[in-house]
Design an enzyme around this catalytic site. Sequence first.
Site, short mmCIF file in Angstrom:
data_model
loop_
_atom_site.label_atom_id
_atom_site.label_comp_id
_atom_site.label_asym_id
_atom_site.label_seq_id
_atom_site.Cartn_x
_atom_site.Cartn_y
_atom_site.Cartn_z
N ASP A 14 0.61 -1.25 0.25
CA ASP A 14 0.26 0.39 0.28
C ASP A 14 0.77 1.16 0.22
OD1 ASP A 14 -1.61 2.10 0.11
OD2 ASP A 14 -2.43 2.11 2.33
N LYS A 84 1.77 11.48 -3.26
CA LYS A 84 1.22 10.61 -3.94
C LYS A 84 0.31 11.91 -4.74
CE LYS A 84 -1.64 7.10 -3.32
NZ LYS A 84 -2.86 5.75 -2.05
N GLU A 189 -7.47 0.65 -4.34
CA GLU A 189 -7.24 0.36 -3.19
C GLU A 189 -8.82 -0.18 -2.58
OE1 GLU A 189 -5.74 4.47 -2.16
OE2 GLU A 189 -4.28 3.65 -2.18
N ASP A 218 -13.25 4.45 1.04
CA ASP A 218 -12.35 4.97 1.51
C ASP A 218 -11.49 6.21 0.56
OD1 ASP A 218 -8.77 5.05 1.42
OD2 ASP A 218 -9.15 3.22 -0.29
#
Length: 655
Positions: A14, A84, A189, A218
């Site tokens: 992850d 990210k 994810e 999420d």
Amino acid sequence: MTAETPAEPIIGIDLGTTNSLAAFADERGPRVLSPADDSADLQIIPSVVRYEPSENQRGVAPVVGPDALERAPEFPLTTITSIKRLMGRSIDDARPDLAFLGYRVVEGENDTARVAVPIPNPESPKVLSPQEISADILRAVKLQAETALGTPVSKAVVTVPAYFDDAQRQATRDAGRLAGLDVVRIVNEPTAAALAYGIGLARESERHRKPRVVAVYDLGGGTFDISVLRITPNPADAGETGDGAYYEVLSTAGDTRLGGDDIDHAIVDLFRSEIAERFEIDMRTPEALPPDTRRALVHFARAVKHKLSEAETAAVRIAINDDQTYDRTLTRAELEAMIAPLIDRSLDACRRALRDARKALDGDPIDAVVLVGGSTRIPMVREKVGELFETEPYTALDPDRVVALGAAVQASILSGAARGERSSSLLLDVIPLSLGIETQGGAVAKLVVRNAAVPARATEMFSTAVDGQVSVKLNILQGEREMAADCRSLGAFHLSGLPPMPAGVPQLEVEFLVDANGVLKVSAHERRSGKRAQLQVVPNHGLTAEEVDRIEAESFAHAREDMTRHRIADLITNGRLDLKWIGERLEKFEDKLEPGYAKDLRDKHTALAAALNTAEADWTRADPDELARLKQDLDESSVRLQEVSIAASLRADEP
């Protein structure tokens, strides 16, 4: 390497905005990897990188993880966080974040957002791509996995937000390659989270004799995703474990600019406006605040957010100058009022996903809602999600670890397939955004529509619009709007060498092929002339193949040095903790120890402290083996001190 660990393990990773971690699945089930099996604190690596000057080919050496996070206020210009959010993005995409970042973001090749690290000096900075910085994080995760498994790791399943577009997925693959990892699969994810919960949900499906419909909400550090899945028990598994199932993603929606960072930014905006008004300080633009102040404000905001997830109030005290202090107590109600628009944006995306899945659901209700991402710890988030889906959300698994665990499950399936083993589980994912090409007049012809299952293949016939046209430009687009100007251009290529023909006569067949990772390959064939062209799309905001090759070569050249630097950083962090604990207890209980033992322990404490000071001042002068030996000597010698400390505590507890 343990007897259970395969020679070529595939791990799940992850790669998060805030934290990153690795997991591995075997017959014992999925587990998060750390240097010590019982050390939960070491499982999660903050996605933070500090760069220091180096004589290596890159000119910089990375320090990744806890040390970089803890000392970020000291080194705001050389410490990189939330990278990210810049992956596969243009400089214009990055502008909303610039006011909150301590480091400089500049425009690079292909309109990319890049980070300028002032090494060797601000006038000659080292410019790094988000892929290179993410690769440094992945190397730290890879090293941790190798330490835990006791064997080299070269293959991984890496997760990405479901709403990552092709540019961002390509950037993630490039980062993996630069870190020395073969990214065998990219998994969304939310889908990974469903896989982590899958065994229990599959058994629920078997018990109810029907598929279960699951929504995965999420809300991470930088992005938001919602996916609706159908989990169907595998009939071939009935009567055995009941663990096998088909995981079919029915729809996905989301926002790649919505996450915990945006909540932090909302709190920072409150601080800035109140400080500006109270102390008459200009805080309206990024340039008005020095980098260390911007970094400190985000740090305070994050601490307040975490506190308000558990308490009704949180106090903050910020020193403005020698005689001025900003004191503020923020209530949970105030925070909820600030972030309500952000939560509403996530709920709007949930409604879109439900609309897209409506036909496939055929009236079936949502059976379960799974919460993923650290931001789902906010009470308001859990309350609003429960209200929308009319069911109590699942929170059994740690939202910070569930995605990595699911990636490990998918990795174990792929690992078994590589050995010729059949799995009783099957994952059917979807693409998040439609794919097409620009046509005459700037319109978009969509070849693959959003929520189509991957892998996907689509072909379409086109022709020319101008007499005598000898080449055709194909502009590849991603998005839901009808005009090319409103969609993201992934890249363009030319089919040239066509014989001149009247408009409308050429027969141009265009094929889109989306692989299981959601990555696009485009080919074109003019049937009359036989001319062909194809490309693996390199997005306009991505790295060129030559850049990836160059960066990869550099990473190989200094891999050993970087691993040594990483090991020393870990030893410094853990050694400082040992010094603190042992030093405090030595001061408290020295009079209860034998004089000779106390002197020996203090000498070893001093020796480790001196070695750590040397390593912190100049890591190139440090010997990691010697540091490890000194730390181990002190740890082993402190056993007697621990016994005395525990005995004293027990006596203090006696009535």
